[in-house]
Scaffold this motif. Structure first.
Motif, PDB file in Angstrom:
ATOM      1  N   GLU A 228       5.590   6.130   4.210  1.00 11.89           N
ATOM      2  CA  GLU A 228       4.358   4.854   4.845  1.00 11.89           C
ATOM      3  C   GLU A 228       3.169   5.059   4.748  1.00 11.89           C
ATOM      4  OE1 GLU A 228       3.872   1.054   6.290  1.00 11.89           O
ATOM      5  OE2 GLU A 228       5.658   2.069   5.285  1.00 11.89           O
ATOM      6  N   ALA A 229       2.742   6.137   5.213  1.00 13.31           N
ATOM      7  CA  ALA A 229       1.295   6.659   5.112  1.00 13.31           C
ATOM      8  C   ALA A 229       0.821   6.605   3.621  1.00 13.31           C
ATOM      9  CB  ALA A 229       0.871   8.079   5.895  1.00 13.31           C
ATOM     10  N   GLU A 230       1.525   7.181   2.546  1.00 16.24           N
ATOM     11  CA  GLU A 230       1.146   7.251   1.400  1.00 16.24           C
ATOM     12  C   GLU A 230       1.185   5.894   0.600  1.00 16.24           C
ATOM     13  OE1 GLU A 230      -0.059   9.625  -0.474  1.00 16.24           O
ATOM     14  OE2 GLU A 230       0.350  11.099   0.940  1.00 16.24           O
ATOM     15  N   ARG A 231       2.126   4.998   1.152  1.00 18.11           N
ATOM     16  CA  ARG A 231       2.161   3.649   0.708  1.00 18.11           C
ATOM     17  C   ARG A 231       0.794   2.920   1.162  1.00 18.11           C
ATOM     18  NH1 ARG A 231       2.861  -1.461   2.425  1.00 18.11           N
ATOM     19  NH2 ARG A 231       3.435  -0.626   4.598  1.00 18.11           N
ATOM     20  N   ILE A 232       0.376   2.977   2.341  1.00 14.17           N
ATOM     21  CA  ILE A 232      -0.648   2.366   2.888  1.00 14.17           C
ATOM     22  C   ILE A 232      -2.012   2.937   2.088  1.00 14.17           C
ATOM     23  CG2 ILE A 232      -2.198   2.305   5.022  1.00 14.17           C
ATOM     24  CD1 ILE A 232       0.428   2.383   6.777  1.00 14.17           C
ATOM     25  N   LYS A 233      -2.110   4.130   1.988  1.00 12.50           N
ATOM     26  CA  LYS A 233      -3.300   4.750   1.170  1.00 12.50           C
ATOM     27  C   LYS A 233      -3.379   4.271  -0.269  1.00 12.50           C
ATOM     28  CE  LYS A 233      -2.287   9.178   2.104  1.00 12.50           C
ATOM     29  NZ  LYS A 233      -2.419  10.505   2.079  1.00 12.50           N
ATOM     30  N   ALA A 234      -2.254   4.111  -0.964  1.00 17.64           N
ATOM     31  CA  ALA A 234      -2.253   3.653  -2.253  1.00 17.64           C
ATOM     32  C   ALA A 234      -2.571   2.045  -2.436  1.00 17.64           C
ATOM     33  CB  ALA A 234      -0.828   3.631  -2.852  1.00 17.64           C
ATOM     34  N   GLU A 235      -2.300   1.248  -1.334  1.00 18.48           N
ATOM     35  CA  GLU A 235      -2.486  -0.214  -1.220  1.00 18.48           C
ATOM     36  C   GLU A 235      -4.291  -0.196  -0.908  1.00 18.48           C
ATOM     37  OE1 GLU A 235      -0.392  -1.977   1.697  1.00 18.48           O
ATOM     38  OE2 GLU A 235       1.468  -2.098   0.744  1.00 18.48           O
ATOM     39  N   ARG A 236      -4.642   0.748   0.004  1.00 20.75           N
ATOM     40  CA  ARG A 236      -6.056   0.528  -0.109  1.00 20.75           C
ATOM     41  C   ARG A 236      -6.971   1.272  -0.850  1.00 20.75           C
ATOM     42  NH1 ARG A 236      -5.909   2.916   6.277  1.00 20.75           N
ATOM     43  NH2 ARG A 236      -5.213   0.771   7.393  1.00 20.75           N
ATOM     44  N   VAL A 237      -6.551   2.112  -1.620  1.00 20.68           N
ATOM     45  CA  VAL A 237      -7.255   2.889  -2.703  1.00 20.68           C
ATOM     46  C   VAL A 237      -7.220   1.695  -4.123  1.00 20.68           C
ATOM     47  CG1 VAL A 237      -7.031   4.607  -4.839  1.00 20.68           C
ATOM     48  CG2 VAL A 237      -6.825   5.112  -2.285  1.00 20.68           C
ATOM     49  N   ALA A 238      -6.241   1.061  -4.006  1.00 26.35           N
ATOM     50  CA  ALA A 238      -5.885  -0.117  -5.203  1.00 26.35           C
ATOM     51  C   ALA A 238      -6.890  -1.479  -4.864  1.00 26.35           C
ATOM     52  CB  ALA A 238      -4.481  -0.455  -5.208  1.00 26.35           C
ATOM     53  N   ALA A 239      -6.707  -1.642  -3.495  1.00 29.02           N
ATOM     54  CA  ALA A 239      -7.936  -2.721  -3.214  1.00 29.02           C
ATOM     55  C   ALA A 239      -9.281  -2.385  -3.407  1.00 29.02           C
ATOM     56  CB  ALA A 239      -7.465  -3.176  -1.512  1.00 29.02           C
ATOM     57  N   TYR A 240      -9.644  -1.152  -2.876  1.00 31.60           N
ATOM     58  CA  TYR A 240     -11.003  -0.703  -3.097  1.00 31.60           C
ATOM     59  C   TYR A 240     -11.409  -0.658  -4.762  1.00 31.60           C
ATOM     60  CZ  TYR A 240     -14.915   2.436  -3.385  1.00 31.60           C
ATOM     61  OH  TYR A 240     -16.217   3.047  -4.082  1.00 31.60           O
ATOM     62  N   ALA A 241     -10.504  -0.310  -5.474  1.00 33.89           N
ATOM     63  CA  ALA A 241     -10.798  -0.263  -6.822  1.00 33.89           C
ATOM     64  C   ALA A 241     -10.750  -1.492  -7.503  1.00 33.89           C
ATOM     65  CB  ALA A 241      -9.484   0.736  -7.806  1.00 33.89           C
ATOM     66  N   ALA A 242     -10.136  -2.538  -7.034  1.00 38.58           N
ATOM     67  CA  ALA A 242     -10.127  -3.948  -7.485  1.00 38.58           C
ATOM     68  C   ALA A 242     -11.634  -4.611  -7.042  1.00 38.58           C
ATOM     69  CB  ALA A 242      -9.141  -4.787  -7.142  1.00 38.58           C
ATOM     70  N   LYS A 243     -11.881  -4.255  -5.863  1.00 34.25           N
ATOM     71  CA  LYS A 243     -13.129  -4.875  -5.399  1.00 34.25           C
ATOM     72  C   LYS A 243     -14.408  -4.289  -6.087  1.00 34.25           C
ATOM     73  CE  LYS A 243     -15.803  -5.014  -1.027  1.00 34.25           C
ATOM     74  NZ  LYS A 243     -15.781  -4.682   0.264  1.00 34.25           N
ATOM     75  N   LYS A 244     -14.362  -3.107  -6.528  1.00 36.65           N
ATOM     76  CA  LYS A 244     -15.346  -2.274  -7.142  1.00 36.65           C
ATOM     77  C   LYS A 244     -15.501  -2.993  -8.385  1.00 36.65           C
ATOM     78  CE  LYS A 244     -17.443   2.323  -7.799  1.00 36.65           C
ATOM     79  NZ  LYS A 244     -17.350   3.704  -7.509  1.00 36.65           N
ATOM     80  N   ALA A 245     -14.330  -2.935  -9.218  1.00 35.75           N
ATOM     81  CA  ALA A 245     -14.350  -3.491 -10.584  1.00 35.75           C
ATOM     82  C   ALA A 245     -14.696  -4.868 -10.783  1.00 35.75           C
ATOM     83  CB  ALA A 245     -12.704  -3.475 -10.978  1.00 35.75           C
ATOM     84  N   ASN A 246     -14.464  -5.758  -9.761  1.00 37.73           N
ATOM     85  CA  ASN A 246     -14.881  -7.159  -9.486  1.00 37.73           C
ATOM     86  C   ASN A 246     -16.282  -7.447  -9.204  1.00 37.73           C
ATOM     87  OD1 ASN A 246     -12.443  -8.061 -10.597  1.00 37.73           O
ATOM     88  ND2 ASN A 246     -11.643  -8.193  -8.376  1.00 37.73           N
TER      89      ASN A 246
END
Length: 219
Positions: free
Chosen positions: A108-126
């Motif tokens: 569950e912790a890894e899933r949460i981290k993966a979601e947050r990393v993906a959200a950050y990467a998308a925000k930075k890309a946009n």
């Protein structure tokens, strides 16, 4: 010194000390760790440490308050006085969950981290790229008081370039009946060279004697 025990617990479900992007709080804790943590003993800290180190050249420009990192400074619980050990042991007995699953919590912790990393990467890309611009006041001097200033200004404004926008203008007296053209323009710094623009204006030799940059300000 960083409290590795508390820090490891915090980073088990988070990518950063505070928020969803690197901040001064990460810088403070990063600097409090003397060397890269072992991935075997502190996998969460090792992952975070490697990521924050990639921002080392940008530490001075990161936003946020450094005080949030203070909560993770100090000695680790392992270094606490031995006298506190019995009480801690008793507390551990009370808090043991015989039916809990470490594997499920880690997943569950890894899933949460993966979601947050993906959200950050998308925000930075946009995030739109910031275009550096400057407001410039340019002065164009004629040859004498007989120079046709209307024709001079028309010639200047006839110059069209990508990244160049002409603004307001006025005539300023410089003595002996001679007036200079003072004109405002906005330029994109990466596209327009003021030296080249001045040279191009001075090619209107029938009207222009010289040009000067009177003022310049970044937008």
């Amino acid at each position: 010194m960083a409290n590795l025990t508390k820090l490891s617990e915090h980073l088990a479900t988070r990518s950063y000390i505070e928020g969803y992007t690197p901040s001064q709080a990460d810088v403070v804790v990063f600097k409090a760790i003397s060397s890269a943590p072992s991935a075997d003993s502190h996998p969460h800290i090792a992952r975070w440490y490697t990521h924050i180190k990639s921002y080392e050249a940008e530490f001075g420009t990161l936003s946020g308050s450094s005080t949030a990192g203070d909560a993770f400074l100090g000695e680790s619980e392992a270094a606490a006085p031995a006298a506190a050990a019995p009480a801690a042991a008793a507390d551990d007995d009370d808090e043991v969950d015989l039916f809990g699953s470490d594997d499920e919590e880690d997943a569950e912790a890894e899933r949460i981290k993966a979601e947050r990393v993906a959200a950050y990467a998308a925000k930075k890309a946009n995030k739109p790229k910031v275009i550096a611009k400057s407001v410039v006041t340019l002065e164009v001097k004629p040859w004498d008081d007989e120079t046709d200033m209307a024709a001079l200004e028309t010639s200047v404004r006839s110059i069209e370039k990508d990244g160049l926008v002409w603004g307001s203008s006025k005539l300023v007296s410089i003595g002996y009946g001679i007036k200079k053209l003072q004109i405002t323009l906005v330029v994109e710094d990466d596209k327009i060279s003021l030296d080249e623009l001045q040279e191009q204006i001075q090619e209107f030799e029938d009207y222009v004697q010289s040009t000067d940059v009177a003022a310049m300000q970044k937008l």
